[in-house]
Design a protein around this motif. Sequence first.
Motif, PDB file in Angstrom:
ATOM      1  N   ARG A  12      24.478  29.592  10.985  1.00 51.82           N
ATOM      2  CA  ARG A  12      23.225  28.521  10.786  1.00 51.82           C
ATOM      3  C   ARG A  12      22.821  29.913  10.545  1.00 51.82           C
ATOM      4  NH1 ARG A  12      20.578  25.441   7.632  1.00 51.82           N
ATOM      5  NH2 ARG A  12      18.540  24.877   9.207  1.00 51.82           N
ATOM      6  N   TYR A  79      16.962  16.708  15.042  1.00 44.74           N
ATOM      7  CA  TYR A  79      17.896  17.762  14.058  1.00 44.74           C
ATOM      8  C   TYR A  79      16.637  18.826  14.083  1.00 44.74           C
ATOM      9  CZ  TYR A  79      22.266  16.189  13.663  1.00 44.74           C
ATOM     10  OH  TYR A  79      23.340  15.171  13.820  1.00 44.74           O
ATOM     11  N   GLN A  82      15.451  21.418  16.286  1.00 40.54           N
ATOM     12  CA  GLN A  82      17.269  22.497  17.217  1.00 40.54           C
ATOM     13  C   GLN A  82      16.732  23.044  15.794  1.00 40.54           C
ATOM     14  OE1 GLN A  82      21.720  21.226  14.930  1.00 40.54           O
ATOM     15  NE2 GLN A  82      20.725  20.093  16.123  1.00 40.54           N
ATOM     16  N   GLY A  83      16.278  22.509  14.304  1.00 44.48           N
ATOM     17  CA  GLY A  83      16.082  24.282  13.742  1.00 44.48           C
ATOM     18  C   GLY A  83      15.433  24.857  14.177  1.00 44.48           C
ATOM     19  N   ASP A 191      22.729  20.288  19.831  1.00 42.85           N
ATOM     20  CA  ASP A 191      23.857  20.007  18.328  1.00 42.85           C
ATOM     21  C   ASP A 191      24.602  19.234  18.985  1.00 42.85           C
ATOM     22  OD1 ASP A 191      23.617  20.304  15.185  1.00 42.85           O
ATOM     23  OD2 ASP A 191      25.727  21.783  16.018  1.00 42.85           O
ATOM     24  N   ASN A 214      20.783  15.443   9.544  1.00 35.49           N
ATOM     25  CA  ASN A 214      21.232  16.348   9.931  1.00 35.49           C
ATOM     26  C   ASN A 214      21.203  17.596   8.963  1.00 35.49           C
ATOM     27  OD1 ASN A 214      23.469  19.156   9.748  1.00 35.49           O
ATOM     28  ND2 ASN A 214      24.730  17.883  11.241  1.00 35.49           N
ATOM     29  N   GLN A 218      17.837  20.171   9.589  1.00 37.14           N
ATOM     30  CA  GLN A 218      18.058  21.426  10.173  1.00 37.14           C
ATOM     31  C   GLN A 218      17.043  22.265   9.059  1.00 37.14           C
ATOM     32  OE1 GLN A 218      22.186  22.648  10.323  1.00 37.14           O
ATOM     33  NE2 GLN A 218      21.697  21.376  12.959  1.00 37.14           N
TER      34      GLN A 218
END
Length: 547
Positions: A12, A79, A82-83, A191, A214, A218
């Motif tokens: 990523r 999400y 998470q990013g 994740d 997602n 993200q």
Amino acid sequence: MSPAIAAKEGGRQRRTGSHHHCLDVRSEAPPALALCGDRLPDGEAEALLLPAPEPEPVERGARGCRAELGSILLLLVLYVLQGIPLGLAGSVPLILQSKSASYTDQAFFSFVFWPFSLKLLWAPLVDAVYLRGFGRRKSWLVPTQYVLGLFMIYMSSQVDVLLSDQGGRGPNVVALTVTFFIFEFLAATQDIAVDGWALTMLSRENVGYASTCNSVGQTAGYFLGNVLFLALESASFCNKYLRFQPQPQGIVTLSDFLFFWGAVFLITTTLVALLKKENKELTSTKEETKGIADTYKLLFSIIKMPAVLSFCLLILTAKVGFSAADAVTGLKLVEEGVPKEHLALLAVPMVPLQIILPLIISKYTAGPQPLNTFYKAMPFRLLLGLEFAFLVWWTPKVKHEEGFPVYYYIVVLLSYALHQITLYSMYVAIMAFNAKVSDPLIGGTYMTLLNTVSNLGGNWPSTVALWLVDPLTVKECAGALEHTCGTTAAAELCTKAGGSCVTTLDGYYVESVICVILGFGWWILLGPKLKKLQDEGQSSWKCKRTN
């Protein structure tokens, strides 16, 4: 091109790395009724190949997305969270570069981006171990996000010290690497839990929205943690566009940013723990854990197959030719004076292109030979590596006192757009091939393994490319010719003698040429072997069944 604007294939930055680890199956079920599917990293969900569940009530089957809007919004928020650490990790190399960190230090920090490519190693554990009373996915999601939030708040009091000049030695790169590696490891674990929960949080007719959450979540989180942070952290950007009175620093610091998002993590996690219940009925129907040992045996049996082993070896070396361009170019531009926040903002106009490109390219990779697109795009991407080297060489020549002219940024933007076209052509082709050859009876495990290998094929060349820049660079001591600049100690002696170290040959240019030569060598010698794998029969890719 840089940690801020390049869509790295190794895990990523716009995370093109593979997910998904739904390795579950009833242990007593026959092999023909195996596993839940993987999801392509561009957000398309593979069909779920599961045992037929019990018929759902009519009113449940009639549910539209509005009936589950709360669950969809929750997934989106998870999400996005998470990013955030992913984006922050992508911004640190640019901050280090602005503080004159060495490329050896950059190479060490690049290990931060490995956890998303290696999460297959612990994904079966996350799937298998949980507290039944609390919830299979919440058992991992809640503690992981609590640890992330608390760790962010703690590091908000330490990160300024780590980034400061450590007695003339520069930032504490080792401590920063450990810190952000933990962030990435926790984000990768989150994740796994969120991806698995998405399959049961939404009803069968709405589960496709999970991949949309997602992708959108993200990307938004990465944008907040990278582009927005770098812009607000820059004093010059804030003074020029956001302030009436100039200030010596930006609106926010990394410390402020970490504290704010740490608090957001804690509040969100508490609300999820208290208010959101897992659907136990769906969980018992859709998800039963296969033994951890059985899952690892399955992975080993897949990779032992000759066709799979050949593919893994080829794809692990295919991206060597792009490593200098992808890993070093953006850092070199910062070194030459391009503001890091301007580089980050170049990612914004690329978002529509990154959405459209997979849709267009998939028309050419949908047939029986998707790797032909990979093979055709490769030489163009290699040549862009030379164009990037020219761009770095040209940069100081167009710089003036007020910065860079508009036409310079237009050239950079066009170069990046061309790079994205070639990158996505190869990426979509590999994903299409992985989906084509994956044994459908073990699709989730199979796809995750192939995607993991593809990601590692981008990670390790980038780390090596960063590490080699300094050794390949030649410097001489101007003003004290009896001294050299081959090592840090020698450079200090040169400075004490009244001289200064001057670069006579930049290792980046040497590396760029070497990488392109190696890339074309791979394309000529090994590229046909990769294409030939498309001619293998389906039996070459199928695991032997054991009842």
